[in-house]
Every structure is written in structure tokens, then in C-alpha cells.
Design an enzyme around this catalytic site. Structure first.
Site, short mmCIF file in Angstrom:
data_model
loop_
_atom_site.label_atom_id
_atom_site.label_comp_id
_atom_site.label_asym_id
_atom_site.label_seq_id
_atom_site.Cartn_x
_atom_site.Cartn_y
_atom_site.Cartn_z
N ASP A 1 0.91 -1.07 -0.02
CA ASP A 1 0.18 -0.09 0.07
C ASP A 1 0.80 1.24 0.07
O ASP A 1 0.48 2.42 0.99
CB ASP A 1 -0.91 -0.21 1.05
CG ASP A 1 -2.14 -1.06 1.06
OD1 ASP A 1 -1.87 -1.82 0.41
OD2 ASP A 1 -2.90 -1.06 2.07
N ASP B 1 -4.86 -0.62 -1.79
CA ASP B 1 -6.14 -0.43 -1.35
C ASP B 1 -6.90 0.16 -2.66
O ASP B 1 -6.26 0.92 -3.26
CB ASP B 1 -6.26 0.97 -0.07
CG ASP B 1 -6.86 0.44 1.22
OD1 ASP B 1 -7.05 -0.78 1.11
OD2 ASP B 1 -6.81 1.23 2.00
N HIS C 1 -10.50 0.92 -3.34
CA HIS C 1 -12.14 1.21 -2.76
C HIS C 1 -13.17 1.79 -3.92
O HIS C 1 -12.48 2.72 -4.58
CB HIS C 1 -12.27 2.00 -1.54
CG HIS C 1 -11.03 1.45 -0.33
ND1 HIS C 1 -10.85 0.11 -0.24
CD2 HIS C 1 -10.39 2.11 0.51
CE1 HIS C 1 -10.19 -0.17 1.12
NE2 HIS C 1 -9.77 0.94 1.24
N HIS D 1 -10.41 7.34 0.99
CA HIS D 1 -8.84 7.38 0.50
C HIS D 1 -8.75 6.18 -0.44
O HIS D 1 -9.90 5.24 -0.31
CB HIS D 1 -8.22 6.97 1.72
CG HIS D 1 -8.33 5.67 2.49
ND1 HIS D 1 -9.47 5.47 3.20
CD2 HIS D 1 -7.93 4.33 2.15
CE1 HIS D 1 -9.50 4.32 3.78
NE2 HIS D 1 -8.70 3.45 3.07
N LYS E 1 -7.08 -4.67 -2.97
CA LYS E 1 -7.90 -5.29 -2.16
C LYS E 1 -8.90 -4.21 -1.36
O LYS E 1 -8.85 -3.16 -1.85
CB LYS E 1 -6.85 -5.50 -0.68
CG LYS E 1 -6.11 -4.43 -0.17
CD LYS E 1 -5.27 -4.79 1.12
CE LYS E 1 -4.36 -3.76 1.68
NZ LYS E 1 -5.06 -2.81 2.03
N CYS F 1 -2.08 -2.26 7.72
CA CYS F 1 -1.95 -3.40 6.57
C CYS F 1 -0.70 -3.85 6.60
O CYS F 1 -0.56 -5.22 6.36
CB CYS F 1 -2.34 -2.39 5.24
SG CYS F 1 -4.05 -1.57 5.07
ZN LIG Z 1 -8.63 1.34 2.94
#
Ligand SMILES: [Zn+2]
Length: 210
Positions: free
Chosen positions: A28, A70, A72, A89, A114, A153
Site C-alpha cells: 500500500d 487499497d 475502494h 481514501h 484489495k 496493513c
Molecule cells: Zn482502505
């Protein structure tokens, strides 16, 4: 706690020789997690030079390099508007979700996204991503892990790596903590060591062994 660094020991025999079966997992390192980003980790940008050195080393040795990110949807459950703990974020495709500008992402690296659905969050790179299968398919046994953030993470990824049967080596100078509560980062390092991870400085990594 088994933390080693050449800077402390000054001894060559503490060096960690990389070998087939090793892989680098970069967790990340995205713009939103750098200082000034939506969810900036203090000194998060400091992991980039150390990781770039590792990325180059693993590349030279033709060892796999995997990047997690990440990724999203705009209405993700971890965002405050949905009752989650974080500001928005790493919305998929946004500038903030891009990897850090200075980070080397080789063309042949694997990228694992993810928490890509609204309903589920994932701190660990192994959570519903197929990362374990990917790494096993590449013949990986020992994972060198760095990135952001130590207390979320990275911690979750290291725990799952060990749970999935990989040996885990945490690159101690290539991680930084959020520290929502003071000491979270140190506790996370202790937790990872207790879980069986080895914590080392990237200066210990050596690629000269057969
Ligand atoms: Zn996140």
C-alpha cells in the site's frame, strides 16, 4: 525481539542472502498514505528509497515483486460517511490511489488490489485477493514485507503471511506507522516478532549468494 541491522552489528555474517523462493511484498505505498494525502502516514514517503533499493535487488535476482494496494469504491464501508473509521481514501482509479510518484513499479511486477467492494474492508493483502495462491504459484516460501502502515496493513499482511505458511521478514526501515494511539507502531512490531516474523534492516539484504 529478533531485530537485526548491519548498522548495529557491523558483521557480515548477519547478512540475509536472498535465494529462490523469496519474494518482495510492497504494501500500500499509495499517494493517499503519504504525507499530504487523504490518510497520510507520518514520514510515509520515507519508505520509498529503501523499497526502491529492494525492488531493484529482487529484480536483479529475478525474484518476484508484488505490490498490494487499497482499491475502494467511492461508497466504501471504511469511509466515515458509511460509518467507518477513515476519511475517504484510495478510491479506485483516483490520483490518491496511485502508487507513490517515486516508487519503482517494474513492468513484470504483480499488483494485487484489495477491499474492492463497498461492503468489506481488508487490511491484509491476503484477504480475498488470491495473493496466497499467486505467491504459492510462483514457488515463494519466504516473503520480505515493507510499506504502509506498520500498525494496520503491514501488520495484518505479515500475520496472514505466517498464517498461510510463509516465512515473513519485515523490512524495518521500509515501514512507517499511523500511531492513532501512541506506541501502536512499536506494539505492531512486537506483535509481528511474536507471531514469528523476523525484523531486519534493508541494509542486511544481500544478493550475492548462489
Ligand atoms: Zn482502505
Amino acid at each position: 525481539m529478533p531485530i537485526r541491522s548491519a548498522a548495529h552489528s557491523g558483521l557480515d555474517d548477519t547478512r540475509l542472502s536472498l535465494r529462490p523462493g523469496d519474494a518482495l511484498v510492497v504494501v500500500d505505498v499509495q499517494r493517499d498514505f503519504l504525507p499530504g494525502g487523504a490518510l497520510g502516514v507520518p514520514d510515509g514517503d520515507r519508505v520509498v528509497p529503501a523499497l526502491n533499493r529492494c525492488i531493484a535487488l529482487f529484480g536483479r535476482l529475478k525474484l518476484p515483486v508484488v505490490f498490494t494496494r487499497d482499491w475502494h469504491p467511492a461508497d466504501h464501508c471504511s469511509f466515515r460517511a458509511q460509518g467507518g473509521p477513515w476519511p475517504p481514501h484510495c478510491v479506485a482509479g483516483s490520483d490518491g490511489a496511485a502508487f507513490a510518484a517515486g516508487l519503482t513499479v517494474p513492468d513484470d511486477a504483480s499488483i494485487v488490489s484489495k477491499a474492492t467492494t463497498a461492503q468489506a474492508d481488508a487490511y491484509s493483502g491476503f484477504q480475498r485477493t488470491g495473493l496466497g495462491e499467486l505467491l504459492r504459484g510462483l514457488g515463494c516460501k519466504r516473503l520480505f514485507i515493507g510499506g504502509l502502515a506498520t500498525d494496520y496493513c503491514v501488520l495484518a499482511t505479515v500475520r496472514d503471511a505466517i498464517g498461510e505458511g510463509f516465512a515473513a521478514v519485515v523490512l524495518r526501515d521500509a515501514i512507517r506507522a499511523v500511531n492513532v494511539h501512541p506506541g501502536d507502531g512499536e506494539r505492531a512490531e512486537r506483535d509481528m516478532a511474536e507471531a514469528g516474523a523476523e525484523l531486519v534492516g534493508t541494509d542486511l539484504l544481500a544478493g550475492d549468494a548462489a
